[in-house]
Design a protein around this motif. Structure first.
Motif, PDB file in Angstrom:
ATOM      1  N   THR A   2       0.830  -1.194   0.000  1.00  0.00           N
ATOM      2  CA  THR A   2       0.000   0.000   0.000  1.00  0.00           C
ATOM      3  C   THR A   2       0.868   1.249   0.000  1.00  0.00           C
ATOM      4  OG1 THR A   2      -1.747  -1.133   1.211  1.00  0.00           O
ATOM      5  CG2 THR A   2      -1.794   1.271   1.211  1.00  0.00           C
ATOM      6  N   THR A   3       0.627   2.148  -0.937  1.00  0.00           N
ATOM      7  CA  THR A   3       1.387   3.392  -1.006  1.00  0.00           C
ATOM      8  C   THR A   3       0.547   4.525  -0.421  1.00  0.00           C
ATOM      9  OG1 THR A   3       2.541   2.654  -2.984  1.00  0.00           O
ATOM     10  CG2 THR A   3       2.558   5.017  -2.519  1.00  0.00           C
ATOM     11  N   THR A   4       1.090   5.236   0.537  1.00  0.00           N
ATOM     12  CA  THR A   4       0.396   6.361   1.148  1.00  0.00           C
ATOM     13  C   THR A   4       0.803   7.640   0.428  1.00  0.00           C
ATOM     14  OG1 THR A   4       0.368   5.263   3.284  1.00  0.00           O
ATOM     15  CG2 THR A   4      -0.006   7.633   3.271  1.00  0.00           C
ATOM     16  N   THR A   5      -0.169   8.336  -0.137  1.00  0.00           N
ATOM     17  CA  THR A   5       0.089   9.595  -0.823  1.00  0.00           C
ATOM     18  C   THR A   5      -0.090  10.740   0.157  1.00  0.00           C
ATOM     19  OG1 THR A   5      -0.714   8.696  -2.917  1.00  0.00           O
ATOM     20  CG2 THR A   5      -0.631  11.094  -2.715  1.00  0.00           C
ATOM     21  N   ARG A   6       0.901  11.599   0.229  1.00  0.00           N
ATOM     22  CA  ARG A   6       0.758  12.770   1.092  1.00  0.00           C
ATOM     23  C   ARG A   6      -0.187  13.773   0.441  1.00  0.00           C
ATOM     24  NH1 ARG A   6       6.590  14.764   2.979  1.00  0.00           N
ATOM     25  NH2 ARG A   6       7.051  14.603   0.754  1.00  0.00           N
ATOM     26  N   LYS A   7      -0.837  14.569   1.285  1.00  0.00           N
ATOM     27  CA  LYS A   7      -1.840  15.508   0.807  1.00  0.00           C
ATOM     28  C   LYS A   7      -1.403  16.936   1.059  1.00  0.00           C
ATOM     29  CE  LYS A   7      -5.757  12.364   1.281  1.00  0.00           C
ATOM     30  NZ  LYS A   7      -7.131  12.173   1.815  1.00  0.00           N
ATOM     31  N   ALA A   8      -1.506  17.754   0.012  1.00  0.00           N
ATOM     32  CA  ALA A   8      -1.198  19.182   0.109  1.00  0.00           C
ATOM     33  C   ALA A   8      -2.470  19.971  -0.151  1.00  0.00           C
ATOM     34  CB  ALA A   8      -0.121  19.579  -0.887  1.00  0.00           C
ATOM     35  N   LEU A   9      -2.655  21.016   0.614  1.00  0.00           N
ATOM     36  CA  LEU A   9      -3.788  21.918   0.470  1.00  0.00           C
ATOM     37  C   LEU A   9      -3.256  23.296   0.093  1.00  0.00           C
ATOM     38  CD1 LEU A   9      -6.791  22.776   0.882  1.00  0.00           C
ATOM     39  CD2 LEU A   9      -6.210  23.132   3.307  1.00  0.00           C
ATOM     40  N   VAL A  10      -3.667  23.812  -1.051  1.00  0.00           N
ATOM     41  CA  VAL A  10      -3.282  25.150  -1.494  1.00  0.00           C
ATOM     42  C   VAL A  10      -4.475  26.069  -1.266  1.00  0.00           C
ATOM     43  CG1 VAL A  10      -2.591  26.564  -3.462  1.00  0.00           C
ATOM     44  CG2 VAL A  10      -1.650  24.250  -3.185  1.00  0.00           C
ATOM     45  N   VAL A  11      -4.267  27.093  -0.439  1.00  0.00           N
ATOM     46  CA  VAL A  11      -5.329  28.046  -0.121  1.00  0.00           C
ATOM     47  C   VAL A  11      -4.909  29.402  -0.679  1.00  0.00           C
ATOM     48  CG1 VAL A  11      -6.653  29.145   1.716  1.00  0.00           C
ATOM     49  CG2 VAL A  11      -5.921  26.761   1.955  1.00  0.00           C
ATOM     50  N   ARG A  12      -5.725  29.969  -1.541  1.00  0.00           N
ATOM     51  CA  ARG A  12      -5.326  31.203  -2.213  1.00  0.00           C
ATOM     52  C   ARG A  12      -6.494  32.181  -2.292  1.00  0.00           C
ATOM     53  NH1 ARG A  12      -4.400  28.089  -8.014  1.00  0.00           N
ATOM     54  NH2 ARG A  12      -6.598  27.946  -8.660  1.00  0.00           N
ATOM     55  N   GLY A  13      -6.139  33.459  -2.405  1.00  0.00           N
ATOM     56  CA  GLY A  13      -7.160  34.499  -2.478  1.00  0.00           C
ATOM     57  C   GLY A  13      -6.604  35.815  -2.004  1.00  0.00           C
ATOM     58  N   GLY A  14      -7.480  36.683  -1.485  1.00  0.00           N
ATOM     59  CA  GLY A  14      -7.041  37.988  -1.016  1.00  0.00           C
ATOM     60  C   GLY A  14      -6.752  38.937  -2.160  1.00  0.00           C
ATOM     61  N   TRP A  15      -5.828  39.877  -1.914  1.00  0.00           N
ATOM     62  CA  TRP A  15      -5.525  40.942  -2.868  1.00  0.00           C
ATOM     63  C   TRP A  15      -5.018  40.375  -4.189  1.00  0.00           C
ATOM     64  CZ3 TRP A  15      -0.461  43.457  -3.987  1.00  0.00           C
ATOM     65  CH2 TRP A  15      -0.617  44.638  -4.725  1.00  0.00           C
ATOM     66  N   ASP A  16      -5.638  40.802  -5.287  1.00  0.00           N
ATOM     67  CA  ASP A  16      -5.292  40.265  -6.603  1.00  0.00           C
ATOM     68  C   ASP A  16      -3.925  40.704  -7.097  1.00  0.00           C
ATOM     69  OD1 ASP A  16      -7.623  38.820  -6.869  1.00  0.00           O
ATOM     70  OD2 ASP A  16      -8.701  40.427  -7.921  1.00  0.00           O
ATOM     71  N   GLY A  17      -3.378  41.783  -6.520  1.00  0.00           N
ATOM     72  CA  GLY A  17      -2.097  42.285  -6.989  1.00  0.00           C
ATOM     73  C   GLY A  17      -0.966  41.294  -6.871  1.00  0.00           C
ATOM     74  N   HIS A  18      -1.097  40.333  -5.980  1.00  0.00           N
ATOM     75  CA  HIS A  18      -0.063  39.304  -5.842  1.00  0.00           C
ATOM     76  C   HIS A  18      -0.361  38.060  -6.679  1.00  0.00           C
ATOM     77  CE1 HIS A  18       1.586  41.071  -1.831  1.00  0.00           C
ATOM     78  NE2 HIS A  18       2.229  41.544  -2.892  1.00  0.00           N
ATOM     79  N   GLN A  19      -1.365  38.145  -7.530  1.00  0.00           N
ATOM     80  CA  GLN A  19      -1.691  37.085  -8.494  1.00  0.00           C
ATOM     81  C   GLN A  19      -1.707  35.706  -7.828  1.00  0.00           C
ATOM     82  OE1 GLN A  19       1.476  38.982 -11.260  1.00  0.00           O
ATOM     83  NE2 GLN A  19       0.117  37.906 -12.644  1.00  0.00           N
ATOM     84  N   PRO A  20      -2.562  35.523  -6.828  1.00  0.00           N
ATOM     85  CA  PRO A  20      -2.516  34.270  -6.081  1.00  0.00           C
ATOM     86  C   PRO A  20      -2.773  33.024  -6.911  1.00  0.00           C
ATOM     87  CG  PRO A  20      -4.489  35.550  -5.534  1.00  0.00           C
ATOM     88  CD  PRO A  20      -3.592  36.445  -6.309  1.00  0.00           C
ATOM     89  N   VAL A  21      -3.596  33.135  -7.946  1.00  0.00           N
ATOM     90  CA  VAL A  21      -3.855  31.956  -8.777  1.00  0.00           C
ATOM     91  C   VAL A  21      -2.638  31.626  -9.630  1.00  0.00           C
ATOM     92  CG1 VAL A  21      -5.269  31.011 -10.643  1.00  0.00           C
ATOM     93  CG2 VAL A  21      -6.346  32.308  -8.775  1.00  0.00           C
TER      94      VAL A  21
END
Length: 235
Positions: A2-21
């Protein structure tokens, strides 16, 4: 087997000037190539989902300014204390949720300003706060797995002036000089990259990253990518 895959959560938003997407999209392939199952959220509501965070090994946050609810913040702090890694760059982590002192305590540093260049120096529109400055590695940074082998480098971008505490392990710094046009009377050295242990969790903050070209700088990108791997849950 059994292979366990690690999980990453990307949370983005706020001021658009930093181009979070666009900024976070740059790092999704890296995470997937390193075996992470990646979930992307466009708001911080997921921080209030204790079940989801308990299964998350790494949170990558890019949310400049904005606000966070008490339930969301309590969920984030609890998850990190239980071993979920937490990382990000520039305003997406060091200038998030300005009204929350508990968030500032969690990350260990807060953006205060990015001084403008002095009079007589011309900058293009939108680059009035771009300064030529050095990012210099500390003794710890020269042997830490996130920054080992990297050389001091120069950027022309926003130079973050950071308020910070002494629980941070500082891997790199940048120094704001004393200048005739500025009101401060001696140079101020801010952490540019730091790690922080919080309960069983690891935190990595990288202050360069105002624009996509800075994120593409080889040293900045290496620091962020290595920081993700170092911060991710270790047990």
């Amino acid at each position: 087997m059994t292979t366990t895959t690690r999980k990453a959560l990307v949370v983005r938003g706020g001021w658009d000037g930093h181009q979070p997407v666009a900024a976070t999209e740059r790092f999704l392939p890296f995470l997937r190539e390193r075996g992470f199952d990646v979930r992307v959220e466009e708001a911080t509501a997921v921080y209030a989902d204790a079940g989801a965070l308990a299964e998350t090994d790494l949170i990558v946050q890019s949310v400049t300014m904005s606000e966070i609810s008490r339930e969301e913040l309590e969920g984030l702090r609890a998850a990190v204390a239980a071993g979920t890694g937490f990382t990000g760059w520039h305003g997406g982590i060091a200038d998030s949720f300005r009204a929350s002192s508990d968030y500032l305590q969690l990350v260990g540093g807060q953006f205060a300003t990015h001084p403008a260049v002095g009079p007589g120096i011309e900058r293009a529109e939108g680059e009035e706060y771009y300064r030529d400055h050095r990012v210099e590695f500390t003794d710890l940074g020269r042997r830490h797995p996130i920054t080992e082998g990297l050389e001091d480098f120069t950027l022309r971008t926003e130079q973050y002036w950071v308020l910070f505490d002494e629980l941070n392990d500082v891997l790199a710094t940048t120094t704001h000089p004393s200048e005739p046009a500025q009101p401060w009377h001696r140079a101020h050295t801010s952490p540019a990259v730091w790690t922080r242990e919080w309960g069983a969790g690891r935190i990595v903050v990288t202050t360069p990253g105002h624009s996509l070209d800075v994120l593409d700088h080889p040293s900045v990108r290496t620091i962020i990518e290595r920081g993700m791997l170092w911060a991710a849950r270790t047990a």
